[in-house]
Design an enzyme around this catalytic site. Sequence first.
Site, PDB file in Angstrom:
ATOM      1  N   THR A 222     -25.534 -46.244   9.629  1.00 37.60           N
ATOM      2  CA  THR A 222     -25.167 -45.624   8.351  1.00 37.60           C
ATOM      3  C   THR A 222     -25.194 -46.726   7.299  1.00 37.60           C
ATOM      4  OG1 THR A 222     -22.804 -46.090   8.335  1.00 37.60           O
ATOM      5  CG2 THR A 222     -23.510 -44.235   9.665  1.00 37.60           C
ATOM      6  N   CYS A 223     -24.880 -46.356   6.064  1.00 33.70           N
ATOM      7  CA  CYS A 223     -24.933 -47.395   5.039  1.00 33.70           C
ATOM      8  C   CYS A 223     -23.813 -48.413   5.212  1.00 33.70           C
ATOM      9  CB  CYS A 223     -24.891 -46.778   3.648  1.00 33.70           C
ATOM     10  SG  CYS A 223     -23.531 -45.649   3.431  1.00 33.70           S
TER      11      CYS A 223
ATOM     12  N   HIS B 134     -13.491 -49.173  20.356  1.00 33.18           N
ATOM     13  CA  HIS B 134     -14.231 -49.294  19.104  1.00 33.18           C
ATOM     14  C   HIS B 134     -15.024 -48.014  18.818  1.00 33.18           C
ATOM     15  CE1 HIS B 134     -16.257 -51.233  15.782  1.00 33.18           C
ATOM     16  NE2 HIS B 134     -17.412 -50.816  16.265  1.00 33.18           N
TER      17      HIS B 134
END
Lengths: 271, 452
Positions: B49-50, B100
């Site tokens: 993703t960005c 995570h």
Amino acid sequence: MNSLFFNITLLFYLGGTLLFLSYLASKKGNLPRYSLWVTGMGFIFHSITLVTRWGEAGHIPLTNMHEAISFFSWALILVFLLLEYRYRIFILGSFILPLAFIFLVSAAILPNNIKSLDPILQSKWLYIHTILSLLGIVAFAMAFVTGFLYLIQERILKSKKFNTLYFRLPSLDLLDDLNQKSISIGFPLLTLGIITGAFWAEYAWGSYWSWDPKQVFSFITWLFYLTVLHGRLTVGWRAKRAAYLAIIGFMGVIFTFVVMNFIIKGPHTFV
Amino acid sequence: MNIVVVGLSHKTAPVEVRERLTFPTDRIGEALYNLKSYPGIDESAILSTCNRVEICAVVKNTGDGFKRINEFLISREPSLDHSGLVPHLYFYNSKDAIRHIFRVASSLDSLVVGEPQILGQFKDAFESAQIHKTTGIVLNKILKKAIFVAKRVRTETRISESAVSVSFAAVELARKIFGNLDGKVIMLVGAGEMAELAARHLIGSGVKDVMITTRNFERAVELAAEFKGRPVRFDEYPKGMVEADIIICSTGAPTYIIKSDDVREVIHKRKNRPIFLIDISVPRNIEPKVNDIDNVYLYNIDDLQMVVNANIKEREREAGQAEEIISEEVETTSRWLKSLEVVPTIVALKNKAEEIRRSELEKSLSRLGRLTETERQTIEILTSSIINKLLHAPLVSLKHEASSENGSTYIEAARRLFNLDKDIPRHNHKKWGEEEMLKGDEGQIIKDGEKV
């Protein structure tokens, strides 16, 4: 046996009070679940207390101040649990539980011996009168608490200082709505309470209305709530003003219900 | 076998680094195949993703896995050499990797904690890995679990509830005042971009009746058509204010156009029904004193920003509870992962014993010559029961110990004692040393070290 159940109830309400008060400050989200559970247990024991006392006395346990206050806090918790079931406003508990607990503690301090019933009290009007009046007071207590919560949320929204309470309190509209409903239910109950009281007075003393101090103050309270309701419907005494009025009204109710009994000794002292 | 995550995010890498490693959606498949071609990588998925790039993989050996993924990332962007990339990367394995993954999916690691888009992006990444068949039993289970955990976090905490943009903050405040917004009336006075956005959010939340007034009446008509609302002439809007529960003001006017006295009159006509005024214009268009009137709530752009700030804090508080949910789920998932490892070991052990039994049996039978069927069966049963009796205790303790802290040690020991990993050089001390250094918190990466 009865006083054992009473004490267990007291403990559960104390637990509920502490849990609900810590909910105000805590960051944990699942606290209300435990608090409600503890309150529910307290309510069950409270119900058992009332029923066993009824059995022991042989008549509805509403003949002295101890019993009246105990019944009042029982009804308060009942209404609270119903409201929780419907609206899930946990924060209501942070105010109702302490109220119910304080009332129950004062009931515990008052003499709780079961006395044989004075013949003048033996009338169905007595029970109807007492139950209606007490339920009316419960409704006004709800109006008081919702009004109080309204003022808190109103202050937060005005001052723009958003704290945990802001997130926990419901919308102004809902609080105002509950406030109105409470008064709309409380007022007819009070009205009927006063009327049945008059019938009972006629039965017991032969006169419907004798202007004894308690009757006077009940009448003033009744006029006050009549004005509040009327003002709401006609000139828009809603929202903030309604909240203030509900608080003032309840102060008057408490004065009539509790304080009067200790100050003035008249035929009305037992309730 | 172990699960690892190598990645970088807005927390570890500036946009200059992130943009160079981003995987365009249409090239994810290619990247996945490329990654799979590295030795020792059994399963993989890529989330890009960005704000982050995450490589989740199931590897034969943790240390080697980290190295291969590192090489893979550098191969994609050779201009970022080892020293330019590695400081921005994080490496997780075993429990930490699972944690995570769960935290990312639940939006606890996001720039704005609790933002909902990440779960969609996470699902897409999982789906494309499935389409390209680069996931297997382990990743399928863990990524599915991550989606489940994210949903659990969202329903059990209020992490995504409060608004974190100014225009949504307006909606949230409206809800705190009016409760349900169905049947409420809003009025736009002037129409800036933000005002339109707020109006759109309010309509999305149930508001049906929209009044629009602008100085240029044609513009009002235009916007009214767009919002399915009513245009109001600019000189008539004070009348409309009596009807409106929510007023959003954003004109270019240099002065206060809504004054305290106007609002006092309006609130009187409304019989004290509350009004929520939002002043998005700069310079402000509503006199600040308006907020002093009972049942009137005036918010300017800074006030809305304060709501947003409070909400972000509230979300962070809720995040604590979310972490508890995640810890719980990490426990169950890593237990599952551990139990997975014992099964192939048990199967291998049983197979090996059976193999030995068969070959030895055949030798002996041929030596013994003719036997009756009963004699033959007796020998068969004899050999089987010797093997079963012998293996019973080790198998039971393997199963039992698999989920204990030393589970991997037991499995490792069993594999070595019975020589279950054939064709593998036994004493590779150099590799040992390396693995010791790369060992993660769990210290369970060594067990398959010799298999590569």
